[in-house]
Design a protein around this motif. Structure first.
Motif, PDB file in Angstrom:
ATOM      1  N   PRO A  88       0.852  -1.201   0.000  1.00 53.14           N
ATOM      2  CA  PRO A  88       0.000   0.000   0.000  1.00 53.14           C
ATOM      3  C   PRO A  88       0.882   1.243   0.000  1.00 53.14           C
ATOM      4  O   PRO A  88       1.050   1.923   1.013  1.00 53.14           O
ATOM      5  N   ASP A 121       0.626  -0.549   6.181  1.00 48.41           N
ATOM      6  CA  ASP A 121      -0.690  -1.177   6.009  1.00 48.41           C
ATOM      7  C   ASP A 121      -1.794  -0.293   6.585  1.00 48.41           C
ATOM      8  O   ASP A 121      -2.913  -0.249   6.053  1.00 48.41           O
ATOM      9  N   GLU A 151      -2.388   3.547   0.916  1.00 50.99           N
ATOM     10  CA  GLU A 151      -3.437   3.087   0.005  1.00 50.99           C
ATOM     11  C   GLU A 151      -2.782   2.367  -1.166  1.00 50.99           C
ATOM     12  O   GLU A 151      -1.610   2.595  -1.486  1.00 50.99           O
ATOM     13  N   MET A 152      -3.545   1.492  -1.815  1.00 55.15           N
ATOM     14  CA  MET A 152      -3.020   0.792  -2.974  1.00 55.15           C
ATOM     15  C   MET A 152      -2.757   1.801  -4.089  1.00 55.15           C
ATOM     16  O   MET A 152      -3.603   2.651  -4.379  1.00 55.15           O
ATOM     17  N   GLU A 196     -11.875  -3.287  -2.335  1.00 55.42           N
ATOM     18  CA  GLU A 196     -11.247  -4.467  -1.725  1.00 55.42           C
ATOM     19  C   GLU A 196      -9.791  -4.561  -2.173  1.00 55.42           C
ATOM     20  O   GLU A 196      -9.495  -4.808  -3.341  1.00 55.42           O
ATOM     21  N   ARG A 197      -8.864  -4.352  -1.254  1.00 54.71           N
ATOM     22  CA  ARG A 197      -7.443  -4.311  -1.589  1.00 54.71           C
ATOM     23  C   ARG A 197      -6.946  -5.560  -2.315  1.00 54.71           C
ATOM     24  O   ARG A 197      -6.120  -5.492  -3.222  1.00 54.71           O
ATOM     25  N   GLU A 198      -7.454  -6.711  -1.911  1.00 51.46           N
ATOM     26  CA  GLU A 198      -6.946  -7.964  -2.473  1.00 51.46           C
ATOM     27  C   GLU A 198      -7.276  -8.130  -3.951  1.00 51.46           C
ATOM     28  O   GLU A 198      -6.689  -8.970  -4.621  1.00 51.46           O
ATOM     29  N   TYR A 229      -6.471  -6.095  -6.118  1.00 48.36           N
ATOM     30  CA  TYR A 229      -5.301  -5.586  -6.833  1.00 48.36           C
ATOM     31  C   TYR A 229      -4.067  -6.413  -6.472  1.00 48.36           C
ATOM     32  O   TYR A 229      -2.937  -5.966  -6.597  1.00 48.36           O
ATOM     33  N   GLN A 230      -4.317  -7.634  -6.017  1.00 45.04           N
ATOM     34  CA  GLN A 230      -3.262  -8.619  -5.766  1.00 45.04           C
ATOM     35  C   GLN A 230      -3.626  -9.887  -6.524  1.00 45.04           C
ATOM     36  O   GLN A 230      -4.805 -10.245  -6.632  1.00 45.04           O
TER      37      GLN A 230
END
Length: 348
Positions: free
Chosen positions: A65, A148, A152-153, A165-167, A169-170
Motif C-alpha cells: 500500500p 498497512d 493506500e493501494m 477491496e485491496r486484495e 489488486y493482488q
C-alpha cells in the motif's frame, strides 16, 4: 523506430475502472503470432490453448500500500508520496507530489497517534528526475504495519474509482511484498482455475519482479531506441529454474503470465546464454521492442496496454506490430475492457 507507430485511439469508456466480481469472468482475445488470426473467448477458455507439460510462469510479487498522503511538517500543506523501491536503512525511492514543494531537507508527517504526534515521519534526502525523491523514514514500531495502516493501494492514474477491496489488486498467488503496481495479467486467475490447469498437466513456475518506477514513467522520446527503462529487482530460485529448464529441454512451451514475467525470463536467459538457467537475482532494465528475439518465452498472457507504452512494444516484439495493432483494433471494436482491470489477451 518511431514511438507513434504504437499509438491507437481508445475510447475512454473502455478503460476498466473496477475489477469484475469474478476474476475469471473476463474476455480473452487469442492471437496466433504466426498467422495473425484473432479469435474471441472467455478467460477460462485459456485451458484449451495450453497443453500438458507447458509451464505457466507467474510473477509472485505482492503490491504494497505504497501511496501515502500526509503533510509538510512546517506548513501543513498536503503532499503525497508513492513508494517505489526500498533502498535499505528506512530509505526509499519515491515519487513526490507536488514535487516542487519537496526540497531536500523537507520534513513530512503521516497519521496521528491520538496525541497530536505523527505515526510516521519522513525527510527528503535527495531530488531526482520527474518528481523522484529519496526519502528517509523515522517511526516507532514496525514499518510494514504502519504502511498497512496509513497507505493506500497505488492504482494507476487512469483509474478514477476507489478500490473497495485491496486484495483485488493482488494476484491470488502474491507472496513477496515490494511492488508499486500489480502484475495485472495474473489478476484473472483463481486458485481453482490454477488447480484445474495443473490437473490437466500444466506446470506452474514462479519468478519475482518488483514493479517499480518504469510503470509510471511515460515515454518522453520520439524514437523507441532512445528510451531508457528504469531498473527493477528480480529473483528466481533453484526449484523454479529447474521447472523452466525441464520444459525448455523437453520442447514444452514456456508461457509467461504478464510482461513482468516475460522481462524476468528474458533477463535470466541473457544472463546464462546457451546454458541452462540457474537461480539468480539482480536488477533488470531490459527493454524489449520489435527486432528482439525471445530466448525463453514462447507464448504470453497479458492485458491490453496503453498506447505508445513499452508494454505494447514488448507484445509487438513477440507477435509483430501489425498483427498486434490489428488485434487491438478488433478488441476496441468488440468493446473489450482495457488496462489493469480489463480483459486478457493470449499470444501463442
Amino acid at each position: 523506430m518511431n514511438v507513434d507507430w504504437f499509438d491507437f485511439q481508445l475510447p475512454e469508456r473502455l478503460i476498466a475502472q473496477t475489477p469484475l466480481r469474478e476474476r475469471t469472468a473476463s474476455k480473452l482475445l487469442a492471437l496466433d503470432k504466426q498467422t495473425g488470426e484473432v479469435t474471441h473467448h472467455t478467460f477460462t477458455d485459456l485451458e484449451k490453448f495450453i497443453n500438458a507439460g507447458d509451464v505457466l510462469v507467474l510473477n509472485d510479487t505482492r503490491v504494497i500500500p505504497a501511496r501515502l498522503t500526509g503533510m509538510k511538517s512546517d506548513t501543513g500543506a498536503k503532499i503525497e508520496l508513492l513508494l517505489l523501491k526500498q533502498l535499505g536503512e528506512d530509505r526509499w525511492e519515491a515519487l513526490g507530489k507536488p514535487a516542487k514543494r519537496l526540497k531536500v531537507g523537507t520534513a513530512l508527517s503521516f497519521g496521528d497517534d491520538g496525541e497530536g504526534n505523527p505515526l510516521l515521519r519522513a525527510f527528503i534526502e535527495q531530488e531526482g528526475e520527474m518528481g523522484g525523491r529519496t526519502v528517509r523514514f523515522e517511526y516507532d514500531g514496525i514499518f510494514q504495519e504502519l504502511l498497512d495502516r496509513l497507505g493506500e493501494m497505488p492504482l494507476p492514474p487512469y483509474i478514477k474509482e476507489r478500490l473497495e477491496e485491496r486484495e483485488r489488486y493482488q494476484t491470488v498467488y502474491s507472496k513477496h511484498a515490494g511492488s508499486a503496481a500489480a502484475p495485472t495479467a495474473g489478476l484473472h486467475f483463481t486458485d481453482d482455475f490454477l488447480r484445474k490447469l495443473q490437473d490437466k498437466g500444466v506446470k506452474l513456475a514462479y519468478v519475482t519482479l518488483h514493479v517499480g518506477l518504469g510503470t509510471f514513467r511515460p515515454m518522453s522520446v520520439e524514437l523507441v531506441e532512445e528510451h531508457e527503462m528504469h531498473a527493477e529487482y528480480y529473483e528466481l530460485d533453484e526449484q523454479n529454474a529447474r521447472i523452466i529448464n525441464e520444459a525448455n529441454q523437453s520442447g514444452a512451451r514456456i508461457i509467461a503470465v504478464g510482461t513482468t514475467s516475460s522481462r524476468t525470463l528474458e533477463t535470466v536467459a541473457a544472463r546464462f546464454g546457451d546454458k541452462p538457467i540457474e537461480a539468480c537475482s539482480g536488477w533488470t532494465s531490459i527493454f524489449i521492442f520489435p527486432g528482439y528475439t525471445f530466448k525463453l518465452v514462447n507464448a504470453l498472457l497479458t492485458n491490453f496496454h496503453l498506447p505508445k507504452s513499452t508494454l505494447v512494444m514488448l507484445v509487438s516484439a513477440l507477435a509483430g506490430r501489425d498483427k498486434v495493432m490489428r488485434a487491438y483494433g478488433e478488441a476496441i471494436a468488440k468493446e473489450y475492457r482495457f488496462f489493469s482491470f480489463g480483459d486478457a489477451m493470449f499470444i501463442y
